[in-house]
Structures are given as C-alpha cells and as structure tokens.
Design a protein around this motif. Structure first.
Motif, PDB file in Angstrom:
ATOM      1  N   PRO A  61       0.882  -1.288  -0.053  1.00 22.72           N
ATOM      2  CA  PRO A  61      -0.121   0.240   0.112  1.00 22.72           C
ATOM      3  C   PRO A  61       0.860   1.516   0.108  1.00 22.72           C
ATOM      4  O   PRO A  61       0.491   2.177  -0.246  1.00 22.72           O
ATOM      5  CB  PRO A  61      -0.863  -0.111   1.524  1.00 22.72           C
ATOM      6  N   ALA A  62       2.052   1.312   0.287  1.00 18.92           N
ATOM      7  CA  ALA A  62       2.794   2.377   0.540  1.00 18.92           C
ATOM      8  C   ALA A  62       3.014   2.942  -0.990  1.00 18.92           C
ATOM      9  O   ALA A  62       3.307   4.099  -1.027  1.00 18.92           O
ATOM     10  CB  ALA A  62       4.390   2.075   1.251  1.00 18.92           C
ATOM     11  N   ASP A  63       3.310   2.164  -1.699  1.00 20.67           N
ATOM     12  CA  ASP A  63       3.615   2.441  -3.165  1.00 20.67           C
ATOM     13  C   ASP A  63       2.699   2.446  -4.004  1.00 20.67           C
ATOM     14  O   ASP A  63       2.773   2.802  -5.448  1.00 20.67           O
ATOM     15  CB  ASP A  63       5.120   2.205  -3.875  1.00 20.67           C
ATOM     16  N   GLY A  64       1.516   1.512  -3.969  1.00 19.14           N
ATOM     17  CA  GLY A  64       0.637   1.256  -4.650  1.00 19.14           C
ATOM     18  C   GLY A  64       0.901   0.237  -5.898  1.00 19.14           C
ATOM     19  O   GLY A  64       0.056   0.147  -7.018  1.00 19.14           O
ATOM     20  N   GLN A  65       1.967  -0.214  -6.028  1.00 19.19           N
ATOM     21  CA  GLN A  65       2.320  -1.244  -6.780  1.00 19.19           C
ATOM     22  C   GLN A  65       1.930  -2.704  -6.682  1.00 19.19           C
ATOM     23  O   GLN A  65       2.031  -3.114  -5.812  1.00 19.19           O
ATOM     24  CB  GLN A  65       3.830  -1.283  -7.060  1.00 19.19           C
ATOM     25  N   LEU A  66       1.366  -3.236  -7.895  1.00 17.54           N
ATOM     26  CA  LEU A  66       0.670  -4.477  -7.928  1.00 17.54           C
ATOM     27  C   LEU A  66       1.558  -5.377  -8.921  1.00 17.54           C
ATOM     28  O   LEU A  66       1.775  -5.010  -9.929  1.00 17.54           O
ATOM     29  CB  LEU A  66      -0.506  -4.661  -8.299  1.00 17.54           C
ATOM     30  N   HIS A  67       2.316  -6.475  -8.234  1.00 15.92           N
ATOM     31  CA  HIS A  67       3.046  -7.243  -9.070  1.00 15.92           C
ATOM     32  C   HIS A  67       2.475  -8.632  -9.030  1.00 15.92           C
ATOM     33  O   HIS A  67       2.025  -9.182  -8.115  1.00 15.92           O
ATOM     34  CB  HIS A  67       4.569  -7.579  -8.313  1.00 15.92           C
ATOM     35  N   GLY A  68       2.081  -9.351 -10.398  1.00 17.31           N
ATOM     36  CA  GLY A  68       1.483 -10.407 -10.444  1.00 17.31           C
ATOM     37  C   GLY A  68       1.984 -11.493 -11.513  1.00 17.31           C
ATOM     38  O   GLY A  68       2.549 -11.241 -12.572  1.00 17.31           O
ATOM     39  N   THR A  69       1.500 -12.705 -11.221  1.00 10.40           N
ATOM     40  CA  THR A  69       1.680 -13.891 -12.172  1.00 10.40           C
ATOM     41  C   THR A  69       0.380 -14.628 -12.133  1.00 10.40           C
ATOM     42  O   THR A  69       0.002 -15.050 -11.011  1.00 10.40           O
ATOM     43  CB  THR A  69       3.045 -14.629 -11.848  1.00 10.40           C
ATOM     44  N   GLY A 132       2.334  -6.380 -14.129  1.00 16.67           N
ATOM     45  CA  GLY A 132       2.581  -5.247 -13.008  1.00 16.67           C
ATOM     46  C   GLY A 132       2.346  -3.985 -13.106  1.00 16.67           C
ATOM     47  O   GLY A 132       2.027  -3.538 -14.446  1.00 16.67           O
ATOM     48  N   GLY A 133       2.314  -3.033 -12.062  1.00 15.83           N
ATOM     49  CA  GLY A 133       2.053  -1.682 -12.411  1.00 15.83           C
ATOM     50  C   GLY A 133       1.176  -1.020 -11.301  1.00 15.83           C
ATOM     51  O   GLY A 133       0.883  -1.795 -10.310  1.00 15.83           O
ATOM     52  N   ARG A 134       0.676  -0.037 -11.512  1.00 16.86           N
ATOM     53  CA  ARG A 134      -0.153   0.784 -10.521  1.00 16.86           C
ATOM     54  C   ARG A 134      -1.807   0.532 -11.063  1.00 16.86           C
ATOM     55  O   ARG A 134      -2.069   1.132 -12.175  1.00 16.86           O
ATOM     56  CB  ARG A 134       0.101   2.189 -10.280  1.00 16.86           C
ATOM     57  N   PRO A 135      -2.169  -0.267 -10.701  1.00 13.84           N
ATOM     58  CA  PRO A 135      -3.698  -0.557 -11.072  1.00 13.84           C
ATOM     59  C   PRO A 135      -4.655   0.664 -10.781  1.00 13.84           C
ATOM     60  O   PRO A 135      -4.479   1.297  -9.857  1.00 13.84           O
ATOM     61  CB  PRO A 135      -4.201  -1.935 -10.519  1.00 13.84           C
ATOM     62  N   LYS A 136      -5.551   0.809 -11.942  1.00 12.81           N
ATOM     63  CA  LYS A 136      -6.348   1.911 -12.057  1.00 12.81           C
ATOM     64  C   LYS A 136      -7.983   1.387 -11.855  1.00 12.81           C
ATOM     65  O   LYS A 136      -8.098   0.308 -12.308  1.00 12.81           O
ATOM     66  CB  LYS A 136      -6.241   2.833 -13.026  1.00 12.81           C
ATOM     67  N   PRO A 137      -8.729   1.877 -11.326  1.00  9.84           N
ATOM     68  CA  PRO A 137     -10.260   1.521 -11.298  1.00  9.84           C
ATOM     69  C   PRO A 137     -10.655   1.566 -12.878  1.00  9.84           C
ATOM     70  O   PRO A 137     -10.220   2.238 -13.666  1.00  9.84           O
ATOM     71  CB  PRO A 137     -11.046   2.701 -10.534  1.00  9.84           C
ATOM     72  N   VAL A 138     -11.666   0.750 -12.932  1.00 11.48           N
ATOM     73  CA  VAL A 138     -12.412   0.813 -14.102  1.00 11.48           C
ATOM     74  C   VAL A 138     -13.775   1.315 -14.207  1.00 11.48           C
ATOM     75  O   VAL A 138     -14.403   1.210 -12.933  1.00 11.48           O
ATOM     76  CB  VAL A 138     -12.773  -0.698 -14.639  1.00 11.48           C
ATOM     77  N   VAL A 139     -14.326   2.342 -14.935  1.00  6.93           N
ATOM     78  CA  VAL A 139     -15.390   2.970 -14.584  1.00  6.93           C
ATOM     79  C   VAL A 139     -16.509   2.495 -15.545  1.00  6.93           C
ATOM     80  O   VAL A 139     -16.263   2.153 -16.843  1.00  6.93           O
ATOM     81  CB  VAL A 139     -14.968   4.443 -14.955  1.00  6.93           C
TER      82      VAL A 139
END
Length: 467
Positions: A61-69, A132-139
C-alpha cells in the motif's frame, strides 16, 4: 460495453510481436475477442474455457504497485492460432503458453497471445502472464468505479461487471467460471483476504506475509476479490458446519457487530429456503465507509463499504445461491441475480415478524413508501428481462420488478410449488449458468403451470403492470 481503447504505439506493438517464438504453420484460427454479450459485447473471449486461475500477487500500500503472475489453465474449444485475454492497464512483462515463450500484443483491454505452437481443439493448455504496475479503477457505463480500489491503508478488488480485468488477465465474462487459487504477499501487519478457504498464512522474510486462498467451486471472475488492510479478523462456524471468516476494518467493527452476528443464522435460513449452502465457507469483508458506492456479493465473502445492516447481509448472502452458484449466462439476465436476492429480503422479513411479501408487493403497486421506501421509485421503467442498456443493468426494475415477478409466480402456483421451484432451480443449476429463457421454461415445467401471462406482463411487458 464500449470500453475506452488506449492507444498502443505501432513501434512498441511491432517490438512486442517480434519477441518470443515464431511458431509453426498456422493450423488453428484466432479466438474471438469478445463473446457478444447483449450488453457488454467486448467482455470475455471466444475459443476456450478456463478451468483454473492461479494468481500470485504482491502489493504494498505504501507505493501502490501490484506485481502479479497469473497461471491460467484452459481447454481449447477450437483449434487456436491465437487467443485473447482481457486486461485493463498494467504492463505485461512476459507470456508463455505450455512452457514456451509466446508472442503477444496489447490493444486497449485486449491482450492477444500467439502461442509458439497452435493449440488443438480439446487441448488443455497453461498460459503464464507476468504483469505489474499501478492498477487503476475501471469506470462502468453508469459511472460507478470497480476494479482495484485503493483505501487509506490498503485496497480492495471488485469486478461487477468487468472490473476484474483491472487486476488480473482472464476471460472476464460470467459464462466462463473456474476454480481459483489466490496467493497475496503484503507487508507484515496487513491482512490479505480473498475468496474461499485460507490455506496458509506465513511470514516470508523481508517484512512480508503471504496469504494463500483456495476456491474449489466454480466462480465467475466478477465475483473474485482481494482485500488488503489492517482488518480485525474473526472466525467461526454455522450450526451446519460452514466455516465463517469475517474481516472488518477496525473503524467499522462496532457498527458491523450486530448484523454479522446474524450471518450464521442467515446461512442456515437460506439453506432451509433454497437448499444447501453451495460453498464450503461464508463470511464478509467490511471496508472503510465510502470505499465504494455499493456492496458486492463476491463469492463466499461479500464486500461491504462501511458497516452493513442485517438486510444488506441477507441480500448479499442470498446471492451465494442466486448469482454465484447459479450465474447468469449474459448480463441481460441480471434480474436472476438481483430479483431473487431482493425477494429473499422480502421472505426474511416475512419469516421474522416483519412485513409480508404480499404486503410489500401491494405497496410497490400502490407506491406506498410507508411500507417500503423503495416503492416510490421507478421500478417499472423497463421490463427486468430487457434492461435498457449497460448503464441500467443495476437499476430499480432489475431488483424490485424482478422480485415482483417471483411473487406473481408464487401467487399463481401457491407456496408449496413456489418454494419447490426455488430449491429445484438452485439445485439443478448448481455451479452453472442460466438464462431468463432457461428459468421461464424450468418454472413452467417444475410447477406444471402455464405462466405465459406472468412473463408477458411482468417480465417482458412494457409499461407499469397492474395486479
């Protein structure tokens, strides 16, 4: 749904297509980039069905970065030279199929994957996507936000109708259900909650804790969730043995206590009304107030924005039967989710000394808000089986006129056959998908009644029905 397309520079696309293996002579054909849903035609993908998602996520949560596989196990329904996955935002770092590097390119929310070797019809294949990256909401078309939503000290992922593509690649349409394993690594001191059963929680070093969740029953991707925060966690069991896991934001604990205490009772009541609870676990995720503008019936653990009341808990738990176990074939079948869950509220009230379903039905006809404050709304704006568009899929007619359709069936066939219908519908379509046409045919067959007038007037008819 007409999703906004993000421009992809041509040079970048060519570079990405040039990576990976070149592949053999094409024998298959590309899978479709959507399933032509009547309301959201670009949702989902054709040519394959997913059997299992294994998601390995790390979030700070500190940097908002999501890393995923994401490891996606699927079965080809045709020979495939390429196939698509839905993914909004986030950077794809690599893709392989069946252990071999695959070419890929991005166009808006479509991730097109070209395996090194064509896939044969019937072949079970495994695709691995690193991203990965900073995920954004979908509107959504109605302006509501879904996808990955951040809070002051965490995040929550919600997906109805297509927001799940904001945090993992997949076949994001309710017609393609799969089992899930979700592993989430977060900083020590945080809880990470997902669907199903918590298999393990362990410290992995560097100040991080890993949570591994398992959902063996089929689940539509819009019902998948991850919630990260400094939750207060309580566990228990219902009288029939269903495991209960509640994760509550500390500031919402006092306000949630009364409603969540009734959760085991609600599960047991639903089992008596609708048939056995369809999953091995139940529970709730209570986020800080105003995180979302709605609650969502995420499978086994509904998400609430702020402390829920008893009827809201009842509504979202009713969805575990109607919407989660029995899921819609298309988004125009949404009333099979919301009409049923709303009618479950009416039944709960009826069984617990409150307003009867008949009195509530009459109140809606009369616009009597002294009985139900929603009775004065525009519940007859359109027929529930024909939503006016993607921006109206969650409007009042889907909920309240949908519930009134069910009450009209009850009036026509009597209580014994009506409640047999509810239990039979949940049992015979357990873990599957169903359409409005499936339901109308099933209802007539199960009850032995001609219900054409109910369908013509209440389900499909234009204008305001009369008693």
């Amino acid at each position: 749904m007409e999703l906004k397309r993000l421009a992809v520079p041509a040079v970048t696309a060519l570079l990405v297509l040039a990576t990976g293996c070149t592949g053999a002579t094409v024998q298959g054909r590309p899978g479709a980039s959507g399933v032509r849903d009547p309301l959201f035609p670009r949702a989902g993908n054709g040519g394959y069905q997913v059997e299992h998602y294994a998601l390995d996520l790390a979030y700070d949560p500190a940097d908002g970065q999501l890393h995923g596989t994401a490891v996606i196990t699927a079965r080809a329904e045709q020979g495939l030279s390429s196939f698509n996955l839905d993914l909004s935002g986030l950077k794809v770092e690599g893709v392989d199929v069946q252990g071999a590097g695959a070419r890929f390119n991005r166009t808006g929310t479509e991730l097109t994957v070209r395996p090194a070797k064509d896939l044969k019809k019937g072949e079970v294949f495994r695709t691995t996507v690193d991203y990965g990256g900073r995920p954004k909401p979908v509107v959504d078309p109605d302006g509501s936000r879904e996808g990955w939503i951040t809070t002051g000290d965490g995040a929550v992922a919600v997906g109805e109708p297509v927001g799940s593509m904001g945090w993992f690649p997949g076949n994001h349409h309710p017609s393609d259900k799969a089992s899930y394993d979700v592993t989430v690594t977060v900083p020590d001191g945080y809880e990470a909650v997902s669907n199903g059963q918590l298999r393990s929680r362990r410290e992995v070093g560097d100040g991080r804790t890993e949570f591994a969740w398992h959902s063996p029953e089929p689940m539509a991707s819009y019902l998948a969730t991850v919630a990260i925060g400094k939750f207060k966690v309580t566990t228990g069991r219902t009288p029939s043995g269903v495991a209960v896991y509640d994760a509550v934001a500390p500031g919402e604990a006092a306000g949630s206590e009364a409603a969540l205490k009734r959760l085991p009772e609600i599960v047991e009541w639903g089992g008596a009304k609708f048939g056995p609870y369809p999953f091995g676990t139940a529970g709730s995720i209570v986020m800080p107030a105003r995180t979302l503008a709605y609650a969502l019936e995420t499978q086994t653990k509904p998400v609430y924005s702020g402390a829920p009341d008893e009827l809201l808990v009842l509504h979202e738990l009713a969805h575990q039967w109607f919407g989660n176990s029995v899921s819609p074939k298309t988004w125009k079948d949404m009333w099979l989710n919301e009409g049923f869950a709303t009618y479950a509220e009416w039944l709960w009230s009826e069984d617990h000394g409150g307003v009867s379903a008949q009195r509530r039905f009459e109140a809606f006809l009369a616009g009597d808000t002294s009985v139900d404050d929603q009775a004065g709304g525009d519940w007859a704006a359109f027929p529930p089986a024909v939503p006016a568009g993607p921006d109206h899929v969650s409007d009042a007619p889907v909920y309240y006129r949908g519930a009134m359709v069910l009450h009209r069936i009850r009036q026509e066939v009597g209580d014994e056959r009506f409640f047999d219908l509810l239990r039979g519908w949940a049992a015979d379509h357990r873990y599957g998908n169903a359409s409005t046409e499936d339901f109308t045919a099933y209802a007539e067959r199960r009850t032995g009644h001609d219900l054409k007038k109910v369908w013509d007037v209440w389900l499909y008819g234009q204008g305001r029905p009369k008693a």
